[in-house]
Enzyme design. Structure first.
Site, PDB file in Angstrom:
ATOM      1  N   HIS A  83      34.480  -1.941  16.438  1.00  0.00           N
ATOM      2  CA  HIS A  83      33.394  -2.835  16.871  1.00  0.00           C
ATOM      3  C   HIS A  83      32.655  -3.402  15.669  1.00  0.00           C
ATOM      4  O   HIS A  83      32.480  -2.728  14.657  1.00  0.00           O
ATOM      5  CB  HIS A  83      32.449  -2.144  17.863  1.00  0.00           C
ATOM      6  CG  HIS A  83      31.694  -0.948  17.354  1.00  0.00           C
ATOM      7  ND1 HIS A  83      30.437  -1.046  16.784  1.00  0.00           N
ATOM      8  CD2 HIS A  83      31.986   0.369  17.351  1.00  0.00           C
ATOM      9  CE1 HIS A  83      30.004   0.163  16.467  1.00  0.00           C
ATOM     10  NE2 HIS A  83      30.916   1.037  16.787  1.00  0.00           N
ATOM     11  N   ASP A  85      29.475  -4.763  15.846  1.00  0.00           N
ATOM     12  CA  ASP A  85      28.006  -4.671  15.886  1.00  0.00           C
ATOM     13  C   ASP A  85      27.521  -3.357  15.280  1.00  0.00           C
ATOM     14  O   ASP A  85      28.279  -2.395  15.160  1.00  0.00           O
ATOM     15  CB  ASP A  85      27.484  -4.804  17.319  1.00  0.00           C
ATOM     16  CG  ASP A  85      27.883  -3.638  18.212  1.00  0.00           C
ATOM     17  OD1 ASP A  85      29.063  -3.231  18.174  1.00  0.00           O
ATOM     18  OD2 ASP A  85      27.019  -3.119  18.939  1.00  0.00           O
ATOM     19  N   GLU A 180      29.298  -2.842  21.152  1.00  0.00           N
ATOM     20  CA  GLU A 180      29.678  -1.471  21.522  1.00  0.00           C
ATOM     21  C   GLU A 180      28.451  -0.582  21.578  1.00  0.00           C
ATOM     22  O   GLU A 180      28.329   0.274  22.447  1.00  0.00           O
ATOM     23  CB  GLU A 180      30.684  -0.910  20.513  1.00  0.00           C
ATOM     24  CG  GLU A 180      31.303   0.417  20.923  1.00  0.00           C
ATOM     25  CD  GLU A 180      30.584   1.656  20.399  1.00  0.00           C
ATOM     26  OE1 GLU A 180      31.011   2.767  20.750  1.00  0.00           O
ATOM     27  OE2 GLU A 180      29.594   1.543  19.670  1.00  0.00           O
ATOM     28  N   HIS A 386      23.731   5.325  12.362  1.00  0.00           N
ATOM     29  CA  HIS A 386      22.484   4.856  12.997  1.00  0.00           C
ATOM     30  C   HIS A 386      21.261   5.220  12.167  1.00  0.00           C
ATOM     31  O   HIS A 386      20.140   5.187  12.667  1.00  0.00           O
ATOM     32  CB  HIS A 386      22.306   5.390  14.442  1.00  0.00           C
ATOM     33  CG  HIS A 386      23.417   5.011  15.376  1.00  0.00           C
ATOM     34  ND1 HIS A 386      23.333   5.143  16.736  1.00  0.00           N
ATOM     35  CD2 HIS A 386      24.646   4.488  15.134  1.00  0.00           C
ATOM     36  CE1 HIS A 386      24.466   4.727  17.289  1.00  0.00           C
ATOM     37  NE2 HIS A 386      25.275   4.334  16.325  1.00  0.00           N
TER      38      HIS A 386
HETATM   39 ZN   LIG Z   1      30.649   3.146  16.539  1.00  0.00          ZN
END
Ligand SMILES: [Zn+2]
Length: 413
Positions: A83, A85, A180, A386
Site C-alpha cells: 500500500h 498510503d 490501507e 505509525h
Molecule cells: Zn501497512
C-alpha cells in the site's frame, strides 16, 4: 544469485518516503487523499521505464503492472501487493529520511526533535541490526516504511527480474493500493483487472517473518433507549440512557477481554465510540478473535452486560447489533496450502529461518483472501510503524527482495 546485484531498494525507498501519502479516515472521497496518486504516478513512470509497458494507475489510485512470463510452462499468476498510503497517526509531510550506516547499537537521536531517541532498550529488534544500515525519519514525522518498504521491495524485485531474464517465472502482477491504513484499501479494487490467482502482501516486519493468520473481526453496537422528559418535571419519569450506557461500559471486565489485557491468541471486545442523549445512547465495539465462531460468544457477553445494565432502570430497553468486518485469512489459505509452503521455502532459500506470527489485526490480505485472492503477508523490515521512531534496515529490505524473487521462481518450478 544476488552477489553481483546492485540492489535498488534503498534509493527507491528514500525517494518514495519523501512523497506525502497520508490517508484520511474522515474523508469521504476515494482515494481519501488525492496526494496518494503523486506516488502512484511516479511508480507508473518507473515501472514503464523498467519495460513494464502495461503499467497504469486507475482513477481510484490503484497501480497495476505485469512482469510478463518468460517460460513456456503454464504457471499461476502471482500478485505482489503493497500500500502507498501512510497512517494519519503521525505526520507524513516533509519526511526527511536519514541513513545510519553501519549501526553500532548506540541511541539514535533524531535531529529535528532531539527528544525523540530510538534506543535498543525500547526496540529489542535493533540488537540484531548492529552492523546494518538503519533508515529513520528526522524526529517530526513518521518514516513511512509502512508500507513504502513493501513498495520499494516489489519495485526492486521487478528490476531484478527484468535485468535477469535467465530467471524463469510466470506472469507476475504488481499491485499498489491506496487507503490501507483506513481499512478501505481494497474497496474499489477490480479483481477482474487484477486477474491474479494468488497473492502476497509485502507489509510485514521482522526479517524472515511470514503471516498467514489474521484476526476475524466483527463490529457490534449496543443502543440503549431511555425515557426522556423535561428535566424540571422529570421526577419518576426520566430514564437517562447516558447513565445506563456509562454503567454498561464500566461493567466491562478490567483484567481480561480487552486490547490492553490480551496478547498472542486471545480475543477481545473494545469500545471505540460512544454517543448519546438522555433518550438514547450508543456504544460501538470492535470484536476480535482468531476463531470466527468465538465472535458471537464475545457479543453474547456484551448482550448479558447490557441486560444487566438496564435491570435497575424500569422502562429502559436496549438492542444489540453485530456485523461482519473481515475474517481470518487462514480459513482461505488452508484450502491452498502451496501459497504458504512456497513462501516459507522462498524465505529459506534466501538464507533465513521462517518466523510465523498470527497478525493481531487485519491486512488487505485478509480481505483479498476472501475476495478470491489467497494472500498472506511477507516481511519487509518495517518496524515501530505509525510513529516517529519508525525505522527499517536496508539489509532487511534486500532480504525481502531476494525472498520474492525466489518465490517467483518457485511458482514456476
Ligand atoms: Zn501497512
Amino acid at each position: 544469485m544476488f552477489s553481483g546485484y546492485a540492489f535498488t531498494v534503498e534509493e527507491r525507498f528514500i525517494r518514495y518516503v519523501k512523497i506525502d501519502t497520508t490517508s484520511d479516515p474522515h474523508s469521504e472521497t476515494f482515494p481519501s487523499t488525492e496526494k496518494q496518486k503523486d506516488l502512484g504516478r511516479l511508480l507508473v513512470a518507473e515501472l514503464k521505464a523498467l519495460g513494464l509497458s502495461d503499467a497504469y494507475m486507475d482513477d481510484n489510485g490503484y497501480v497495476y503492472a505485469t512482469v510478463r512470463s518468460n517460460t513456456e510452462k503454464k504457471v499461476p499468476v502471482v500478485c505482489f501487493c503493497a500500500h502507498v498510503d501512510t497512517s494519519s497517526d503521525s505526520s507524513g509531510t516533509n519526511v526527511k529520511p536519514i541513513v545510519h550506516r553501519n549501526f553500532d547499537g548506540s541511541p539514535i537521536v533524531l535531529p529535528d526533535d532531539p527528544s525523540q531517541v530510538i534506543r535498543v532498550e525500547d526496540h529489542p529488534y535493533l540488537k540484531d541490526k548492529i552492523g546494518e544500515d538503519i533508515i529513520t525519519a528526522s524526529g517530526t514525522t513518521l518514516l513511512g516504511a509502512d508500507d513504502k518498504a513493501g513498495v520499494a521491495v516489489i519495485m526492486d524485485m521487478a528490476n531484478y527480474l527484468v535485468t535477469h531474464p535467465e530467471i524463469k517465472h510466470g506472469d507476475i502482477r504488481i499491485l499498489f493500493t491506496p487507503d490501507e491504513e483506513i481499512g478501505r484499501g481494497v474497496d474499489k479494487l477490480d479483481m477482474k483487472t487484477l486477474a491474479a490467482d494468488f497473492g502476497y502482501t509485502l507489509d510485514g516486519s521482522e526479517r524472515g517473518s511470514f503471516e498467514d493468520e489474521s484476526f476475524s473481526a466483527d463490529g457490534a453496537s449496543v443502543v440503549f433507549h431511555g425515557i426522556s422528559a423535561h428535566p424540571g418535571y422529570a421526577k419518576s419519569k426520566l430514564v437517562n440512557a447516558i447513565k445506563i450506557a456509562a454503567e454498561f461500559v464500566t461493567s466491562l471486565p478490567r483484567d481480561r477481554f480487552s486490547p490492553e489485557t490480551t496478547a498472542d491468541r486471545e480475543g477481545f471486545v473494545h469500545p471505540v465510540h460512544i454517543e448519546g442523549t438522555a433518550e438514547m445512547a450508543k456504544v460501538d465495539f470492535i470484536v476480535r478473535d482468531f476463531k470466527t465462531e468465538k465472535l458471537k460468544d464475545h457479543v453474547s457477553v456484551l448482550d448479558q452486560l447490557a441486560s444487566k445494565a438496564i435491570a435497575s432502570y424500569p422502562g429502559a430497553r436496549y438492542e444489540i447489533k453485530q456485523r461482519e468486518q473481515y475474517r481470518n485469512m487462514k480459513e482461505v489459505l488452508d484450502k491452498h496450502p502451496q501459497v504458504a509452503v512456497f513462501a516459507e521455502e522462498a524465505i529459506r532459500r534466501a538464507g533465513m529461518e521462517v518466523r510465523k506470527f498470527p497478525i493481531r489485526g487485519g491486512t488487505d490480505g485478509s480481505r483479498l483472501s476472501f475476495m478470491g485472492l489467497p494472500c498472506p503477508n511477507i516481511f519487509t523490515g518495517e518496524m515501530a510503524f505509525h510513529s516517529k521512531h519508525e525505522y527499517v534496515s536496508v539489509q532487511d529490505m534486500q532480504k525481502a527482495v531476494e525472498t520474492i524473487v525466489h518465490l517467483a521462481m518457485i511458482w514456476a518450478e
